[in-house]
Design an enzyme around this catalytic site. Sequence first.
Site, short mmCIF file in Angstrom:
data_model
loop_
_atom_site.label_atom_id
_atom_site.label_comp_id
_atom_site.label_asym_id
_atom_site.label_seq_id
_atom_site.Cartn_x
_atom_site.Cartn_y
_atom_site.Cartn_z
N SER A 95 0.85 -1.20 0.00
CA SER A 95 0.00 0.00 0.00
C SER A 95 0.88 1.24 0.00
CB SER A 95 -0.88 0.01 1.25
OG SER A 95 -0.07 0.17 2.39
N ASP A 96 0.44 2.28 -0.66
CA ASP A 96 1.16 3.55 -0.53
C ASP A 96 1.15 3.92 0.96
OD1 ASP A 96 2.50 5.91 -0.87
OD2 ASP A 96 1.21 6.68 -2.46
N TRP A 97 2.09 4.76 1.34
CA TRP A 97 2.29 5.05 2.77
C TRP A 97 1.05 5.71 3.39
CZ3 TRP A 97 5.64 2.37 0.63
CH2 TRP A 97 6.81 1.97 1.22
#
Length: 801
Positions: free
Chosen positions: A232-234
């Site tokens: 997942s993106d941060w």
Amino acid sequence: MSDENVITELVEKMTLEEKAGLCSGDDYWHTKGIPRLGIKRAMLTDGPHGLRRQVGKADHLGLNQSVPSTCYPAGATAANSWDTELITQMGSWIAEEAAAEGVSVVLGPALNIKRNPLCGRNFEYYSEDPFLSGKLAAAYIRGIQAKGLAACPKHFAVNNQERLRMVIDALVDERTLREIYLLPFEYAVKEGGAKTIMTSYNRVNGEYATESPHLLEEILHREWGFSGVVISDWGASNDRVSGLKAGNHLEMPSTGGESDEEIIQAIRSGRIGEELLDQRVRALLRLIRETAPAVEEGRDYSREEHHRHAQEIAEKSMVLLKNNGSILPLAPGTRCAVIGDFAETPRYQGAGSSIINPTRLISPLEALKASELEITGYEPGFHRFGKRSERKKERALALARRSDTVLLFLGLDESTEAEGLDREKMALPENQIDLLRALSRINRRLVVVLAGGAPVTTPWDAEVQALLHGYLGGQAGGAAIARILTGEVNPSGKLAETYPHRYEDIASSAYFPGREKTVEHREGLYVGYRYFDKAGSAPKYPFGYGLSYTSFAYSDLKADQPGAEFFVTNTGKRRGAEICQLYIGAEESRLFRPERELKGFARIELEPGEAKRVRIDLDDKAFAYYNTAAKSWMVDPGRYQIAVGPSSRDLPLRESLTILGDGGPVPYSRKLFPSYYSGNVANMESAEFQRLLGRPLPDPHWDPAERIGANTSILESAGHKGLGAFLYGLIRFLQPFCRYNLKKSTALQASLFMPYRSLVKMTQGLINTPMLEGILTMANRRFFKGTAQFVRAWKKRRREQ
Ligand code: BGC
């Protein structure tokens, strides 16, 4: 024992807690290690045009310092080289630096489609065209992964605006999704063999990308056969268990154990089976084990050599847009005034998570002074951030009067192109244009060098003799500019995006950005040149365009279904590189489609007088479209035109082919989709878009009566009285104090777009969900109740710790 057997054994030995724990970060940049089983931590680091390895305080917006590494040209720049071999090398040079720093996964390439020139992060992305983006991304990935590390193409998917990026819902019809927004990722996975992929923050058609079964399970895993790790993106993770189920392996950064606990509970309650978790863990272990040897063997690299590589990429990527009367290249000894703040303080990269702390930095001014030109002086000429200064202007004019030629360095400033924010307009600041106009009245030999990672409007270019777009050239960009101006290097970059006359000429201009709940992709397939060609409107500088100091002639096209062959001759007096482009369009079509689309390209080097035969092979998508009824790519039978030439608007070689195709009904009637057939999509009616989308359009507006929840942004909650309004007010109050700290002021502005959920997802356990519940109660105007809830949750957590 085979690797797979080792992994099976490890999974058997791992406790439920250890398995769940492996599915989220240990901290900001590492996966968790399990020493008792010899499982090491793996480090992930930005990406994409160099390495942002932080050793001190960590963040996702480039606020804190990172160790020096080579700052290569940004994605928007390197794309103009159309040079897949060079991009593969770039990947491998970055991988060498990553291995030396102990990094297993490089968070790049960034390959979202440039739907609209105002997206604040376009500087990181490659192109408006999915074929070009995909091919370049695959090349970069091959470079990184050939060195034993993993690349992480991002952000999957339809992440093409920065405003409200963590909550916005991108509404896009299935065909457009497949042909425009997913296609580059398909190449990244299938041709690049990406070992990981990063899911984006936004929702796509109502589902968070990071937990979308359609995107992850159906398309990525099942259709494309992706067997790597989905990250997942941060802070993008929303419901951790739904994400895991859909196909997400790793949540980043750490949430202090909170989401691990959610996974454990989901297994204990039977919401998901442990085999699912085992599958995710297997992929993670594979990644950690596969990348470990390269990291262990990582050796120091030569800063000097990599600096030269960065320069080579810049030299092959800058685009000469105009050169009247061949004013360029400048002869040795030409008396040049260097004017413009960007000459001394270059813009060489964008702001945000991709920010690199360069090992060196060469300014154009420094490089020009070292060249054989006679530099008569330097004047900044204007204030970088738009403030007017008559004094600066007058000094610049005086210098121009004393010189034969003026080299004027204009551009977009750092705060304009920053992750988390979109640009407000396409024009350059007024004070720069004003100076340009004044200079052109004094000195006719006016050469403009532009800096910036996305298109600007250039209504002033009739007043200049030459225009070189330096884009964001990385740490050696200054040297590349000087070498192109003096002719040591023959410019060869071609635009990977369209430059319009006016912002309103862009198909999505009326729909961008999505302001509240949704962003409607009403223009459908007609992104970039696809719209200009279909609508028959003229771009200022077309996709694929770029000049050279030599000239090329095209001849003898022979095309068939597997590919095309033709000749290119260097008809000028200098050695040069040409980027040949091949487009395909249906001559008459039963379905609506763009006039023509890029389906092949080749970059070749030619000596003066030399001719080369160029062969471009076509792939299985060359004639295909995505048929939503059949749920597959199909080829519509009929006659197609193969067009070849130096740019999307200059295609001298054409040949027609009859393609047999798949037949069958097409899903669109002319009566129901008149605007998609005509290309008149800039003012698309809701009803027609809704038909294409295949479901009712959701309300685009916020509802002030709705409860503020974890996924409400601070900006939306500002409309409610109470905590939301307070936070909004606080951010606005703090902004002027950060005026002179660009990184902080853009981050502050971007924080308005964050949802409350980020307080848990981005603070690595500082705030947990029960505490967030308290905050939300406060935001919903039950201030005292919320405070009590928060304090109780905080005390409980302290006791547990
Ligand atoms: C960006 C990603 C980046 C990550 C880690 C996010 O805000 O969208 O591209 O890799 O931060 O820095």
